[in-house]
Design a protein around this motif. Structure first.
Motif, PDB file in Angstrom:
ATOM      1  N   SER A  17       0.830  -1.207   0.000  1.00  0.00           N
ATOM      2  CA  SER A  17       0.000   0.000   0.000  1.00  0.00           C
ATOM      3  C   SER A  17       0.861   1.253   0.000  1.00  0.00           C
ATOM      4  O   SER A  17       1.866   1.332   0.708  1.00  0.00           O
ATOM      5  N   SER A  19       0.118   3.824   1.367  1.00  0.00           N
ATOM      6  CA  SER A  19       0.034   4.447   2.685  1.00  0.00           C
ATOM      7  C   SER A  19       1.075   3.873   3.653  1.00  0.00           C
ATOM      8  O   SER A  19       1.218   4.379   4.761  1.00  0.00           O
ATOM      9  N   ILE A  22       4.565   5.889   1.958  1.00  0.00           N
ATOM     10  CA  ILE A  22       4.698   7.320   2.271  1.00  0.00           C
ATOM     11  C   ILE A  22       5.330   7.530   3.658  1.00  0.00           C
ATOM     12  O   ILE A  22       6.370   8.174   3.766  1.00  0.00           O
ATOM     13  N   GLY A 295      -8.777   7.735   1.942  1.00  0.00           N
ATOM     14  CA  GLY A 295      -7.452   7.138   1.864  1.00  0.00           C
ATOM     15  C   GLY A 295      -6.987   6.863   0.451  1.00  0.00           C
ATOM     16  O   GLY A 295      -7.570   7.322  -0.537  1.00  0.00           O
ATOM     17  N   SER A 296      -5.921   6.068   0.362  1.00  0.00           N
ATOM     18  CA  SER A 296      -5.266   5.874  -0.932  1.00  0.00           C
ATOM     19  C   SER A 296      -6.060   4.943  -1.836  1.00  0.00           C
ATOM     20  O   SER A 296      -5.868   4.955  -3.050  1.00  0.00           O
ATOM     21  N   ALA A 297      -6.954   4.122  -1.259  1.00  0.00           N
ATOM     22  CA  ALA A 297      -7.649   3.150  -2.111  1.00  0.00           C
ATOM     23  C   ALA A 297      -9.064   2.842  -1.640  1.00  0.00           C
ATOM     24  O   ALA A 297      -9.680   1.913  -2.134  1.00  0.00           O
ATOM     25  N   VAL A 322     -12.634  13.436  -2.537  1.00  0.00           N
ATOM     26  CA  VAL A 322     -11.725  12.572  -3.298  1.00  0.00           C
ATOM     27  C   VAL A 322     -12.407  11.223  -3.503  1.00  0.00           C
ATOM     28  O   VAL A 322     -12.764  10.553  -2.535  1.00  0.00           O
ATOM     29  N   GLY A 357      -8.321  11.603  -8.985  1.00  0.00           N
ATOM     30  CA  GLY A 357      -6.928  11.132  -8.954  1.00  0.00           C
ATOM     31  C   GLY A 357      -6.349  11.246  -7.555  1.00  0.00           C
ATOM     32  O   GLY A 357      -6.972  10.862  -6.570  1.00  0.00           O
ATOM     33  N   TRP A 358      -5.154  11.818  -7.482  1.00  0.00           N
ATOM     34  CA  TRP A 358      -4.408  11.910  -6.226  1.00  0.00           C
ATOM     35  C   TRP A 358      -4.514  13.345  -5.705  1.00  0.00           C
ATOM     36  O   TRP A 358      -4.090  14.283  -6.375  1.00  0.00           O
ATOM     37  N   ALA A 359      -5.093  13.496  -4.528  1.00  0.00           N
ATOM     38  CA  ALA A 359      -5.243  14.836  -3.936  1.00  0.00           C
ATOM     39  C   ALA A 359      -4.035  15.143  -3.056  1.00  0.00           C
ATOM     40  O   ALA A 359      -3.522  14.237  -2.393  1.00  0.00           O
ATOM     41  N   GLN A 361      -3.145  15.783  -0.029  1.00  0.00           N
ATOM     42  CA  GLN A 361      -3.893  15.803   1.242  1.00  0.00           C
ATOM     43  C   GLN A 361      -3.267  16.684   2.318  1.00  0.00           C
ATOM     44  O   GLN A 361      -3.971  17.435   2.998  1.00  0.00           O
ATOM     45  N   GLY A 378      -7.934   6.002   8.423  1.00  0.00           N
ATOM     46  CA  GLY A 378      -6.620   5.392   8.187  1.00  0.00           C
ATOM     47  C   GLY A 378      -5.623   6.121   9.075  1.00  0.00           C
ATOM     48  O   GLY A 378      -5.788   7.330   9.334  1.00  0.00           O
ATOM     49  N   TRP A 379      -4.600   5.415   9.556  1.00  0.00           N
ATOM     50  CA  TRP A 379      -3.739   6.060  10.539  1.00  0.00           C
ATOM     51  C   TRP A 379      -2.954   7.227   9.938  1.00  0.00           C
ATOM     52  O   TRP A 379      -2.723   8.247  10.591  1.00  0.00           O
ATOM     53  N   SER A 381      -3.908   9.302   7.558  1.00  0.00           N
ATOM     54  CA  SER A 381      -4.813  10.451   7.472  1.00  0.00           C
ATOM     55  C   SER A 381      -5.106  11.015   8.852  1.00  0.00           C
ATOM     56  O   SER A 381      -5.163  12.228   9.045  1.00  0.00           O
ATOM     57  N   GLU A 384      -2.144  12.984  10.014  1.00  0.00           N
ATOM     58  CA  GLU A 384      -2.009  14.218   9.227  1.00  0.00           C
ATOM     59  C   GLU A 384      -3.038  15.245   9.683  1.00  0.00           C
ATOM     60  O   GLU A 384      -2.756  16.446   9.747  1.00  0.00           O
TER      61      GLU A 384
HETATM   62  N1  UDP Z   1      -3.324  10.379   0.192  1.00  0.00           N
HETATM   63  C1  UDP Z   1      -3.095  11.503  -0.563  1.00  0.00           C
HETATM   64  N2  UDP Z   1      -3.938  11.760  -1.596  1.00  0.00           N
HETATM   65  C2  UDP Z   1      -4.990  10.985  -1.902  1.00  0.00           C
HETATM   66  C3  UDP Z   1      -5.239   9.853  -1.110  1.00  0.00           C
HETATM   67  C4  UDP Z   1      -4.392   9.571  -0.064  1.00  0.00           C
HETATM   68  O1  UDP Z   1      -2.133  12.252  -0.318  1.00  0.00           O
HETATM   69  O2  UDP Z   1      -5.716  11.289  -2.862  1.00  0.00           O
HETATM   70  C5  UDP Z   1      -2.367  10.023   1.265  1.00  0.00           C
HETATM   71  C6  UDP Z   1      -2.750  10.535   2.636  1.00  0.00           C
HETATM   72  O3  UDP Z   1      -2.271  11.851   2.817  1.00  0.00           O
HETATM   73  C7  UDP Z   1      -2.084   9.519   3.544  1.00  0.00           C
HETATM   74  C8  UDP Z   1      -2.180   8.232   2.739  1.00  0.00           C
HETATM   75  O4  UDP Z   1      -2.337   8.615   1.381  1.00  0.00           O
HETATM   76  O5  UDP Z   1      -0.717   9.832   3.734  1.00  0.00           O
HETATM   77  C9  UDP Z   1      -3.358   7.376   3.162  1.00  0.00           C
HETATM   78  O6  UDP Z   1      -3.006   6.695   4.292  1.00  0.00           O
HETATM   79  P1  UDP Z   1      -4.039   6.199   5.382  1.00  0.00           P
HETATM   80  O7  UDP Z   1      -3.264   5.451   6.406  1.00  0.00           O
HETATM   81  O8  UDP Z   1      -4.857   7.328   5.882  1.00  0.00           O
HETATM   82  O9  UDP Z   1      -5.058   5.288   4.608  1.00  0.00           O
HETATM   83  P2  UDP Z   1      -4.967   4.000   3.654  1.00  0.00           P
HETATM   84  O10 UDP Z   1      -4.626   4.490   2.314  1.00  0.00           O
HETATM   85  O11 UDP Z   1      -3.952   3.060   4.237  1.00  0.00           O
HETATM   86  O12 UDP Z   1      -6.349   3.440   3.727  1.00  0.00           O
END
Ligand code: UDP
Length: 499
Positions: A17, A19, A22, A295-297, A322, A357-359, A361, A378-379, A381, A384
């Motif tokens: 993942s 996440s 990162i 989150g990312s997915a 998003v 797409g990708w925000a 965040q 998600g941890w 998020s 952050e």
């Molecule tokens: N994230 C982002 N843009 C997006 C979606 C996710 O920057 O469009 C980043 C968010 O800032 C965080 C990570 O992806 O750093 C998501 O991690 P999280 O643990 O919250 O959730 P997961 O993706 O594991 O469900």
């Protein structure tokens, strides 16, 4: 650290993942800023994500020590995966999940060859390995090299403490139904009521990944020398220390690691999506916008997307939403999105901006126009949001997110629960044979979403109190990484332990 041998830390993020990739990259950046030599090993498809974050880092490493990003081919094809499927969000079927874990084992063998060196290759010898939670093979490698091995789960300390309690005391086995709430009593002053259905996959092994990898992860976790956690000691009411006491391992809180970065707002390098988001936010009044992301997915069944969407377009606040996996939504839902939101593909001029797409965040959370965050807990998020001083509305989907919700709402007092009771299916929680039967019904109706948003964005005393607490945590988060702060000291101590 002048004049001494610099420790060399090899970080191997779990590539399942983004996440995990990162925060581990950010940990590498922090370790380098404390003077360590850092190598981050990942797969070719994930290396650009790591490299761009490294290139983007806010502060140059002290002592001129850099970060090397090494891409080692991911043996997906050998395990029967299509080319380029180097993360779980890139898989198309739950049947590919066991193949992904099989490929990860072979990846471990390739990483070992790289670290140990061979006839044609100089070794890349570490002083310490920090490995992502599913890289159980890293322990054998560390032992062969005679160096310590730390694990990075991607979870917070409170969730890890709850998981430890569940493994040891098994309260979930004493309840009659999967929906009956029970307490996980890990912090003396707080209840943590969850149901069996809401627990992380460790406690429901009939998933597409199967029980094998889950048991390996647990065995790995129990055997490592320490745990690196993206948190700070002041946040989780002593959970890190309690976890150390419960497990007998070192627990190092080194976060919030997102603060290793100041979000890049250079229009030259920003993506089109990022530019759209930031330009749109610039037109909005202070604290007026609700930011919504899972989150990312994180994806939802189409009926749930519609209930959420109807709430977001009819609430009185501007919304930045998003949407992941929009390509697999049915045509009628996509048509609705185009007609009712400011979707890049659409024509509408509304107050709900949709990003497919990708925000950016971290930059969004830091923007003065944003007043609340509807999050899947998600941890990454969560932390952050804490670092940005942002109150949250909580909509957990799966994994340890229901436990994080309890921390955000009950322990920290910075969140409003939407009231979700059941997890949302994803590729890991889907049954081995059929992942397509995601629940067709929406558990959360439009009215329920509206109520949570009203409480989040409200100007009344309860909402102001959440904002005050969130601002207090933001200040503590910043302090933790400043010279002499708790996370700063933990990073320094980790490095000094190798000198
Ligand atoms: N994230 C982002 N843009 C997006 C979606 C996710 O920057 O469009 C980043 C968010 O800032 C965080 C990570 O992806 O750093 C998501 O991690 P999280 O643990 O919250 O959730 P997961 O993706 O594991 O469900």
């Amino acid at each position: 650290m002048e004049g001494t041998t610099k420790p060399h830390l090899v970080l191997i993020p779990w590539q399942g993942s983004i996440s995990h990739i990162i925060p581990m990259t950010d940990i590498g950046i922090l370790l380098a800023s404390h003077g360590a030599a850092v190598t981050i090993i990942t797969t070719p498809a994930n290396a650009p994500v790591v490299q761009s974050r490294v290139d983007d880092r806010a502060t140059p490493p002290r002592g001129g020590v850099g970060i090397t990003v090494t891409a080692i081919p991911f043996p997906g094809a050998e395990a029967g995966l299509p080319e380029g499927r180097e993360r779980l969000d890139l898989l198309r079927s739950p049947a590919d999940v066991p193949r992904f874990f099989a490929a990860n084992k072979r990846f471990g063998e390739a990483v070992a060859r790289h670290c140990l060196g061979g006839a044609s290759m100089p070794p890349c010898r570490p002083t310490c390995i920090v490995a992502g939670m599913c890289h159980s093979w890293a322990l054998g490698l560390a032992r062969e090299l005679g160096v310590p091995c730390y694990i990075f789960h991607g979870f917070g300390a409170f969730a890890l403490l709850c998981i430890e309690h569940l493994f040891k005391h098994r309260p979930h086995e004493a309840v009659a139904s999967p929906d009956e709430p029970f307490d996980v009593p890990v912090l003396p002053s707080f209840e943590c009521r969850v149901s069996r259905r809401q627990l992380p996959p460790h406690f429901s092994p009939s998933t597409s990944m199967g029980g094998g990898p889950l048991q390996e992860i647990r065995d790995f976790d129990v055997a490592v020398d320490g745990v690196v956690v993206n948190t700070f000691e002041e946040l989780e009411h002593g959970s890190a220390a309690l976890l150390a006491a419960a497990t007998g391992r070192k627990v190092l809180a080194v976060g919030p690691v997102s603060l290793s970065h100041s979000p890049s707002l250079d229009p030259e390098t920003m993506s089109e999506d990022a530019r759209r988001c930031m330009a749109w936010l610039d037109t909005k009044a202070s604290r007026s916008v609700a930011y919504v992301s899972f989150g990312s997915a994180g994806c939802m069944p189409p009926a749930q997307v519609m209930q959420l969407g109807m709430a977001l377009v009819s609430c009185p606040w501007p919304v930045l939403w998003v949407v992941k996996g929009a390509d697999s939504l049915p045509d009628d839902v996509n048509k609705w999105l185009r007609e009712n939101t400011d979707d890049a593909d659409g024509v509408a001029d509304t107050k709900c901006l949709v990003v497919r797409g990708w925000a950016p965040q971290v930059a969004i959370l830091a923007h003065p126009a944003v007043g609340g965050f509807l999050t899947h807990c998600g941890w990454g998020s969560t932390l952050e949001a804490v670092a940005a001083g942002m109150p949250m509305a909580t909509w957990p989907l799966f994994a340890e997110q229901f436990i994080n919700e309890r921390l955000i709402v009950d322990v920290l007092g910075v969140g409003v629960s939407v009231g979700v009771t059941k997890p949302t299916e994803n590729i890991l929680s889907a049954s081995k044979t059929d992942g397509s039967k995601a629940e067709a019904e929406a558990e959360v109706g439009m009215e329920q979403v509206m109520k949570a948003l009203e409480r989040l964005m409200d100007q009344g005393a309860e909402a102001e109190e959440r904002r005050r607490k969130a601002q207090e945590l933001k200040a503590k988060a910043k302090g933790a990484l400043e010279e002499g702060g708790s996370s700063y000291v933990n990073l320094e101590n980790l490095i000094q332990s190798f000198v």
